[in-house]
Design a protein around this motif. Structure first.
Motif, short mmCIF file in Angstrom:
data_model
loop_
_atom_site.label_atom_id
_atom_site.label_comp_id
_atom_site.label_asym_id
_atom_site.label_seq_id
_atom_site.Cartn_x
_atom_site.Cartn_y
_atom_site.Cartn_z
N ALA A 183 0.83 -1.20 0.00
CA ALA A 183 0.00 0.00 0.00
C ALA A 183 0.87 1.25 0.00
CB ALA A 183 -0.92 0.00 1.21
N ALA A 184 2.01 1.15 0.63
CA ALA A 184 2.87 2.33 0.76
C ALA A 184 3.52 2.71 -0.56
CB ALA A 184 3.94 2.08 1.83
N TYR A 185 3.74 1.73 -1.41
CA TYR A 185 4.52 1.99 -2.62
C TYR A 185 3.88 3.02 -3.57
CZ TYR A 185 7.70 1.12 -6.45
OH TYR A 185 8.62 1.28 -7.44
N PRO A 186 2.60 2.82 -3.96
CA PRO A 186 1.99 3.84 -4.83
C PRO A 186 1.91 5.20 -4.15
CG PRO A 186 0.48 1.98 -4.47
CD PRO A 186 1.71 1.70 -3.69
N LYS B 177 4.06 6.50 -2.18
CA LYS B 177 5.39 7.10 -2.35
C LYS B 177 5.50 7.79 -3.71
CE LYS B 177 8.80 7.36 0.43
NZ LYS B 177 8.80 6.60 1.65
N ILE B 178 4.97 7.08 -4.73
CA ILE B 178 5.05 7.64 -6.09
C ILE B 178 4.26 8.93 -6.19
CG2 ILE B 178 4.44 7.24 -8.51
CD1 ILE B 178 5.08 4.32 -8.10
N VAL B 179 3.04 8.90 -5.62
CA VAL B 179 2.21 10.09 -5.63
C VAL B 179 2.93 11.23 -4.93
CG1 VAL B 179 0.08 11.10 -4.75
CG2 VAL B 179 0.04 8.83 -5.79
N GLU B 180 3.55 10.91 -3.81
CA GLU B 180 4.27 11.92 -3.04
C GLU B 180 5.39 12.53 -3.88
OE1 GLU B 180 5.55 10.72 1.00
OE2 GLU B 180 7.39 11.79 0.45
N ARG B 181 6.13 11.66 -4.54
CA ARG B 181 7.24 12.13 -5.39
C ARG B 181 6.73 13.06 -6.50
NH1 ARG B 181 12.01 9.30 -3.82
NH2 ARG B 181 11.73 10.10 -1.70
N ILE B 182 5.66 12.63 -7.14
CA ILE B 182 5.12 13.44 -8.25
C ILE B 182 4.69 14.81 -7.74
CG2 ILE B 182 3.21 13.64 -9.92
CD1 ILE B 182 3.39 10.58 -10.24
N LEU B 183 4.02 14.80 -6.58
CA LEU B 183 3.59 16.07 -6.00
C LEU B 183 4.79 16.97 -5.72
CD1 LEU B 183 0.69 15.26 -3.53
CD2 LEU B 183 0.66 16.79 -5.50
N LEU B 184 5.84 16.35 -5.17
CA LEU B 184 7.04 17.12 -4.85
C LEU B 184 7.65 17.73 -6.11
CD1 LEU B 184 8.90 15.01 -2.14
CD2 LEU B 184 7.92 17.29 -1.90
N ILE B 185 7.68 16.94 -7.17
CA ILE B 185 8.26 17.43 -8.42
C ILE B 185 7.44 18.59 -8.97
CG2 ILE B 185 8.68 16.84 -10.85
CD1 ILE B 185 9.48 14.01 -9.80
N VAL B 186 6.12 18.44 -8.92
CA VAL B 186 5.25 19.51 -9.43
C VAL B 186 5.47 20.80 -8.64
CG1 VAL B 186 2.85 20.27 -9.62
CG2 VAL B 186 3.50 17.96 -10.35
N VAL B 187 5.48 20.67 -7.31
CA VAL B 187 5.65 21.86 -6.48
C VAL B 187 7.02 22.49 -6.74
CG1 VAL B 187 5.89 22.67 -4.10
CG2 VAL B 187 4.05 21.09 -4.71
N THR B 188 8.04 21.65 -6.88
CA THR B 188 9.38 22.17 -7.16
C THR B 188 9.39 22.95 -8.47
OG1 THR B 188 10.22 20.17 -6.14
CG2 THR B 188 11.81 21.52 -7.34
N LEU B 189 8.74 22.40 -9.48
CA LEU B 189 8.70 23.08 -10.77
C LEU B 189 8.04 24.45 -10.65
CD1 LEU B 189 7.88 20.34 -13.42
CD2 LEU B 189 9.95 21.69 -13.18
N VAL B 190 6.95 24.48 -9.89
CA VAL B 190 6.24 25.75 -9.73
C VAL B 190 7.17 26.80 -9.12
CG1 VAL B 190 4.43 26.89 -8.40
CG2 VAL B 190 3.95 24.74 -9.59
N PHE B 191 8.01 26.37 -8.17
CA PHE B 191 8.89 27.33 -7.51
C PHE B 191 10.13 27.65 -8.35
CE2 PHE B 191 6.35 26.37 -3.84
CZ PHE B 191 6.34 27.57 -3.16
N VAL B 192 10.62 26.66 -9.04
CA VAL B 192 11.88 26.84 -9.76
C VAL B 192 11.67 27.58 -11.07
CG1 VAL B 192 13.68 25.59 -11.02
CG2 VAL B 192 13.11 24.94 -8.70
#
Lengths: 275, 431
Positions: free
Chosen positions: A5-8, A10-25
């Motif tokens: 259950a934790a694995y997907p 983690k992926i969602v979390e990573r994607i969210l992090l990447i999106v937020v990073t892009l918005v800031f960068v």
């Protein structure tokens, strides 16, 4: 089961992090790229992502548009000067608020918190008149002294001083350490991540500040970098965005360097705060 | 956000400056070494605060240097003080503290507020009739209570800018539309859609008070009632511009550029350069920038007429501060006179795009030889009206702008927006 259950997640979390990073960068990236473009390319539609011709002359143009070396020097003096003063006032104040019981403590702390909520735009006039009375308008002092005490710094440090276990201080007192020594030799090192974070906030604020230097200074000799960059902006007529962005890159460069080195402490301070 | 803050600032400052300004009047400013006039040797130093960054600022610094080199009685120390609004607040703060400049630029819509706060010197004793040389159309925001308090300096007026090639390709007269109906027809002809999406709009204008004023004038109306005590736009003349804009936006042939204040102007100009709109309203001050950056033939025309032509003027005037000493005032006038003389105003105009300020300059061969687009602004001056001259207008223009933007964004009907503005105006104009 648990792991599956934790694995997907983690992926969602990573994607969210990447999106937020892009918005800031992205704005930063766009600033950097614009700084290297030629003016016709800046105005082109649809916009190009990477510059077709890398134009390095924008940086020279920005640098030569005014006494930029002087601006950089002034900015450093002001940001560092403010930081030292704030450090010297915030540590004892925070220590007193965190560790002593005295009449009026809560009232005084409340007043400090109010100071946190008042923007400089509201109180600049009396300060300006006062500075003028002392003959300090149009000097670097007028940029440093009014910011000598930081309510934000006091608040942040008090919180971290309060978390120091009583036993540590009692042990120090048993060892005959003076209050002065406890404050500087025990409390300050423990609060290092918070101090670094506060220092960075303060530095960035004063490094970037446009309003206060604008009000307090009249000549290039005592002006700071953001004023130099504002001067690149025409009030009417075409704006030379590539040169303005080159100026902005020069402005944020020192902050990026400091952030790069202080990163570890900042992350620690925030994890610590949120506990 | 930042901009908004500075408006608020000017607003609150004007109030404070009025109070502190009065009580401080007799106290000599001990701090900022303003020595008694008699003992001074050498040139009289005067401070000049200006609000032009970028290229125009450099041209201005060049003129100041030329003045300083040309004589040895007056030494002008020029200092950049941010944009108009930032400079306004700085000047008012400095007046309160007693270290104000001797000469500064004031945006023409705010002159009444400054004059009313008794910050400005009466210029008549110094000019001694010399103000006759200025173009009458540019003097309409120079008087307060019949006193001459300002002289024109960097002055602009709105123009209709045209992408001539785009107009020709669409079979339209490259001279541009002359009336509101024509503007609408032209916009319709220029608007292009691809796959259900508009790729080119015919027309775009920032929803700014300046252009709204123009359209009200064109409709035969006024912003304020004659006595200056109430808003006159809650009327058919005040409603006409909104209905005109709303109609064109609804038809999909006009783009209202997004962004607050000058950001919207930048969007409009950028769209014009990128040929995403065919015609825009913007200032004469943009003539050079647009010509340099556009790849097509840029044309300028009068703002189209409704009942008649009509425009406000814009930009800033030069003022002298009332608190300066007599000697500084004399020196200040020397500088103000010099920089607005025909000899200086011609190169100033040619290099910045602002209008020349003397009649003699307008009639000069140099100006006649200049870009014909340039003449358009000067010819249009015969239809120019002053911006409202009441102290409260400094804040009121923000109120009106917010309300008309609310309407254009569809958040209020024209009637709702204008009566809301009129209501708020009651309080501001009573002061």
């Amino acid at each position: 089961m648990h792991r599956l259950a934790a694995y997907p997640l983690k992926i969602v979390e990573r994607i969210l992090l990447i999106v937020v990073t892009l918005v800031f960068v992205f704005p930063f990236l766009w600033m950097m790229l614009t700084a290297f473009k030629t003016l016709p390319e800046v105005f082109r539609f649809p916009p190009t992502f990477l510059p077709e011709i890398w134009d390095f002359s924008n940086f020279m143009k920005a640098w030569e548009s005014g006494p930029f070396l002087r601006f950089v020097f002034n900015s450093f003096i002001v940001a560092v000067g403010v930081l030292i003063l704030q450090f010297l006032t915030a540590v004892p104040a925070a220590y007193a608020f965190a560790r002593y019981r005295f009449p009026g403590r809560n009232l005084l702390f409340g007043i400090t918190l109010i100071a946190l909520m008042i923007p400089p735009q509201v109180i600049f006039l009396p300060i300006y008149v006062q500075m003028s009375g002392w003959g300090l308008v149009n000097t670097l002092w007028s940029l440093i002294l009014p910011y000598g005490a930081s309510a934000f710094g006091i608040f942040l440090l008090r919180q971290s001083f309060m978390q120091v276990p009583d036993e540590v201080i009692e042990a120090a007192r048993l060892d005959q350490a003076s209050e002065w020594k406890i404050m500087w030799k025990i409390m300050v090192p423990i609060a290092k991540p918070v101090l670094v974070t506060f220092g960075l906030f303060s530095f960035i604020y004063h490094w970037n500040d446009y309003f206060w230097p604008l009000i307090m200074t009249n000549s290039d000799a005592v002006r700071t970098l953001p004023m130099g960059i504002a001067m690149l902006k025409a009030s009417e007529g075409g704006k030379i965005w590539n040169v303005i962005m080159a100026g902005n890159v020069i402005l944020v460069f020192p902050i990026l360097i400091i952030f790069f080195f202080a990163q570890r402490h900042i992350i620690r301070a925030f994890i610590y705060q949120s506990k | 956000m930042k901009k908004w803050k500075s408006y608020f600032l000017v607003l609150s400052l004007s109030v404070t400056a009025i109070f502190t300004g009065c009580s401080n009047q007799e106290v000599p400013s001990a701090a900022e070494g303003k020595q008694p006039a008699a003992e001074q040797e050498g040139p009289v130093e005067i401070d000049f605060w200006y609000a032009l960054g970028g290229h125009n600022g450099e041209v201005l610094e060049g003129l100041v240097k030329k003045f300083n080199d040309s004589q040895d009685e007056v030494e002008v120390k020029a200092a950049y003080q941010g944009d108009y609004y930032e400079n306004h607040s700085k000047v008012l703060a400095a007046v309160a503290a007693g270290n104000q400049p001797d000469v500064t630029m004031v945006e023409i819509g705010v002159i009444a507020a400054f004059a009313d706060a008794k910050v400005l010197a009466d210029l008549a004793p110094y000019t001694q009739g010399d103000e006759e040389k200025y173009i009458p159309g540019l003097m309409k925001n120079s008087y307060w209570n019949d006193k001459l308090v300002a002289v024109p300096f960097n002055r602009s007026t709105p123009l209709l800018y045209l992408n001539r090639e785009m107009l020709e390709k669409a079979g339209l007269d490259p001279k541009g539309p002359k009336t509101w109906e024509e503007l609408q027809q032209y916009s319709k002809a220029l608007t292009k859609q691809e796959g259900g999406k508009t790729v080119t709009y015919g027309f775009s204008t920032p929803i700014d008070i300046w252009f709204y004023e123009a359209l009200v004038f064109q409709s035969g109306g006024n912003i304020l009632s004659e006595d200056g005590k109430s808003l006159a736009i809650n009327s058919p003349e005040g409603k006409a511009p909104l209905e005109f804009w709303n109609g064109m936006i609804k038809e999909g042939i006009m783009k209202a550029p997004p962004g607050e204040k000058y950001n919207a102007w930048d969007v409009a100009k950028q769209d014009f350069i990128n040929e995403q709109v065919g015609m825009i309203f913007t200032s004469t001050g943009d003539l050079k920038g647009l010509k340099d950056n556009a790849k097509f033939n840029v044309g300028a025309a009068f703002l189209p007429a409704n009942k008649d032509y009509g425009v406000p003027t814009g930009g800033a005037n030069l003022v002298m501060l009332a608190k300066s000493s007599e000697e500084e005032k004399k020196a200040a006038w020397k500088f103000m006179k010099w920089i607005t003389e025909t000899e200086q105003t011609i190169p100033w105009s040619l290099e910045t795009g602002y209008m020349p300020v003397t009649q003699e300059a307008v009639d000069s061969d140099e100006m006649k030889a200049a870009d014909p687009n340039f003449r358009v602004a000067l010819d249009q001056l015969q239809y120019a009206k002053p911006r409202p001259m009441v102290p409260g207008y400094k804040e009121l223009q923000e109120v009106i702008m917010t309300e008309i933007q609310r309407n254009v964004l569809g958040q209020a009907t024209p009637d709702e927006a204008l009566s809301a503005a009129a209501e708020k105006a009651q309080k501001l104009l009573k002061k």
